[in-house]
Design a protein around this motif. Sequence first.
Motif, PDB file in Angstrom:
ATOM      1  N   ARG A  11       0.842  -1.194   0.000  1.00  0.00           N
ATOM      2  CA  ARG A  11       0.000   0.000   0.000  1.00  0.00           C
ATOM      3  C   ARG A  11       0.872   1.237   0.000  1.00  0.00           C
ATOM      4  O   ARG A  11       2.001   1.215   0.476  1.00  0.00           O
ATOM      5  CB  ARG A  11      -0.968  -0.014   1.164  1.00  0.00           C
ATOM      6  CG  ARG A  11      -0.327   0.029   2.518  1.00  0.00           C
ATOM      7  CD  ARG A  11      -1.332  -0.357   3.616  1.00  0.00           C
ATOM      8  NE  ARG A  11      -0.778  -0.236   4.935  1.00  0.00           N
ATOM      9  CZ  ARG A  11       0.077  -1.053   5.505  1.00  0.00           C
ATOM     10  NH1 ARG A  11       0.518  -2.096   4.836  1.00  0.00           N
ATOM     11  NH2 ARG A  11       0.530  -0.853   6.721  1.00  0.00           N
ATOM     12  N   ILE A  12       0.325   2.307  -0.542  1.00  0.00           N
ATOM     13  CA  ILE A  12       1.004   3.599  -0.606  1.00  0.00           C
ATOM     14  C   ILE A  12       0.415   4.489   0.481  1.00  0.00           C
ATOM     15  O   ILE A  12      -0.810   4.617   0.575  1.00  0.00           O
ATOM     16  CB  ILE A  12       0.800   4.262  -1.987  1.00  0.00           C
ATOM     17  CG1 ILE A  12       1.328   3.366  -3.122  1.00  0.00           C
ATOM     18  CG2 ILE A  12       1.420   5.648  -2.016  1.00  0.00           C
ATOM     19  CD1 ILE A  12       2.822   3.280  -3.245  1.00  0.00           C
ATOM     20  N   ARG A  15       4.274   9.886   4.007  1.00  0.00           N
ATOM     21  CA  ARG A  15       5.356   9.794   4.983  1.00  0.00           C
ATOM     22  C   ARG A  15       4.935  10.461   6.286  1.00  0.00           C
ATOM     23  O   ARG A  15       4.283  11.478   6.296  1.00  0.00           O
ATOM     24  CB  ARG A  15       6.612  10.500   4.445  1.00  0.00           C
ATOM     25  CG  ARG A  15       7.815  10.356   5.391  1.00  0.00           C
ATOM     26  CD  ARG A  15       8.900  11.375   5.135  1.00  0.00           C
ATOM     27  NE  ARG A  15       8.478  12.751   5.266  1.00  0.00           N
ATOM     28  CZ  ARG A  15       8.223  13.377   6.424  1.00  0.00           C
ATOM     29  NH1 ARG A  15       8.304  12.727   7.570  1.00  0.00           N
ATOM     30  NH2 ARG A  15       7.871  14.651   6.426  1.00  0.00           N
ATOM     31  N   LEU A  62       5.684   9.779  -0.597  1.00  0.00           N
ATOM     32  CA  LEU A  62       4.818   8.617  -0.433  1.00  0.00           C
ATOM     33  C   LEU A  62       5.677   7.385  -0.219  1.00  0.00           C
ATOM     34  O   LEU A  62       6.718   7.219  -0.863  1.00  0.00           O
ATOM     35  CB  LEU A  62       3.937   8.433  -1.671  1.00  0.00           C
ATOM     36  CG  LEU A  62       3.042   9.615  -2.034  1.00  0.00           C
ATOM     37  CD1 LEU A  62       2.291   9.328  -3.327  1.00  0.00           C
ATOM     38  CD2 LEU A  62       2.089   9.951  -0.903  1.00  0.00           C
ATOM     39  N   LEU A  64       5.916   3.107  -0.018  1.00  0.00           N
ATOM     40  CA  LEU A  64       5.348   1.818  -0.396  1.00  0.00           C
ATOM     41  C   LEU A  64       5.644   0.874   0.758  1.00  0.00           C
ATOM     42  O   LEU A  64       6.804   0.602   1.071  1.00  0.00           O
ATOM     43  CB  LEU A  64       5.968   1.293  -1.693  1.00  0.00           C
ATOM     44  CG  LEU A  64       5.515  -0.094  -2.142  1.00  0.00           C
ATOM     45  CD1 LEU A  64       4.007  -0.125  -2.408  1.00  0.00           C
ATOM     46  CD2 LEU A  64       6.282  -0.526  -3.376  1.00  0.00           C
ATOM     47  N   PHE A  75      10.172   4.500  -1.543  1.00  0.00           N
ATOM     48  CA  PHE A  75       9.501   5.783  -1.401  1.00  0.00           C
ATOM     49  C   PHE A  75       9.740   6.642  -2.630  1.00  0.00           C
ATOM     50  O   PHE A  75      10.658   6.407  -3.410  1.00  0.00           O
ATOM     51  CB  PHE A  75       9.934   6.514  -0.124  1.00  0.00           C
ATOM     52  CG  PHE A  75      11.345   7.047  -0.148  1.00  0.00           C
ATOM     53  CD1 PHE A  75      11.605   8.356  -0.541  1.00  0.00           C
ATOM     54  CD2 PHE A  75      12.406   6.249   0.239  1.00  0.00           C
ATOM     55  CE1 PHE A  75      12.906   8.842  -0.560  1.00  0.00           C
ATOM     56  CE2 PHE A  75      13.700   6.725   0.231  1.00  0.00           C
ATOM     57  CZ  PHE A  75      13.953   8.034  -0.174  1.00  0.00           C
ATOM     58  N   ALA A 102       5.222   0.578  -8.973  1.00  0.00           N
ATOM     59  CA  ALA A 102       4.144   1.029  -8.094  1.00  0.00           C
ATOM     60  C   ALA A 102       4.398   2.457  -7.629  1.00  0.00           C
ATOM     61  O   ALA A 102       3.463   3.272  -7.535  1.00  0.00           O
ATOM     62  CB  ALA A 102       3.998   0.088  -6.899  1.00  0.00           C
ATOM     63  N   LEU A 103       5.642   2.791  -7.352  1.00  0.00           N
ATOM     64  CA  LEU A 103       5.973   4.145  -6.923  1.00  0.00           C
ATOM     65  C   LEU A 103       5.833   5.150  -8.064  1.00  0.00           C
ATOM     66  O   LEU A 103       5.397   6.282  -7.844  1.00  0.00           O
ATOM     67  CB  LEU A 103       7.376   4.178  -6.329  1.00  0.00           C
ATOM     68  CG  LEU A 103       7.482   3.488  -4.969  1.00  0.00           C
ATOM     69  CD1 LEU A 103       8.930   3.207  -4.616  1.00  0.00           C
ATOM     70  CD2 LEU A 103       6.784   4.304  -3.885  1.00  0.00           C
ATOM     71  N   ALA A 106       2.243   5.913  -8.262  1.00  0.00           N
ATOM     72  CA  ALA A 106       1.887   6.845  -7.185  1.00  0.00           C
ATOM     73  C   ALA A 106       2.312   8.265  -7.545  1.00  0.00           C
ATOM     74  O   ALA A 106       1.569   9.222  -7.309  1.00  0.00           O
ATOM     75  CB  ALA A 106       2.534   6.406  -5.872  1.00  0.00           C
TER      76      ALA A 106
END
Length: 162
Positions: A11-12, A15, A62, A64, A75, A102-103, A106
Motif C-alpha cells: 500500500r502507498i 510519509r 509517499l 510503499l 519511497f 508502483a511508486l 503513485a
Amino acid sequence: MTGGRPITGPRIVARRDSDWAALTDLWVAAWRRTYADIDFEARRDWLKNHIVQLEHGGARTLLLLEGAGRILVGFVTVDPASHWLDQLCVHPERFGSGAAEALIEAARSLSPARLRLDVNQDNERAIAFYEREGFVRIGEGRPSLAGRPTLIMEWSSAAAPA
C-alpha cells in the motif's frame, strides 16, 4: 489470516515523522548498492533536510509499505506543482520486484500531466527503468551532488500510449 492477523498487501501511504529512520536506512542501502564508492551514510542528514525543504515547498513523499508491520519497500518524493520527481528509491533486495513501478504510478497520481527528473548518466539500470516507464531524455542536467553528469528525463500523459 496468519496467526490471527490479516495478510496485508502493498500500500502507498504518506510519509510520517516516525518514518525517518526506516526511510534513510533504505536510501543508504539502495544508493550504496548503486554507488559503493560514495559514503551515503554521511548524507543521512542531507537527505532528511532536503526532503523536508521540498515538502515545505509543496512536495509529497509517499511510501510503499508491505505487511501489517509497515515494512518499508520504497519511497517517492514528487512536487505536483513543478512536476518534479526528486527521489525514487527502492530497497535493493526489492530491485526488479515491481516496487519501482508502483511508486511511479503513485507519482503519476500526484502529477498526472507529466513528471520530470534527473538521473545520473552512468546509472544505466535507472535510465533503462525510466525508459521502460515511458520517460524520454530531454536534456542534460546539473551535476549530481557527487559531481556526476545527469540527464533530464520526462514522462508526459500526452505522449503515453492509450
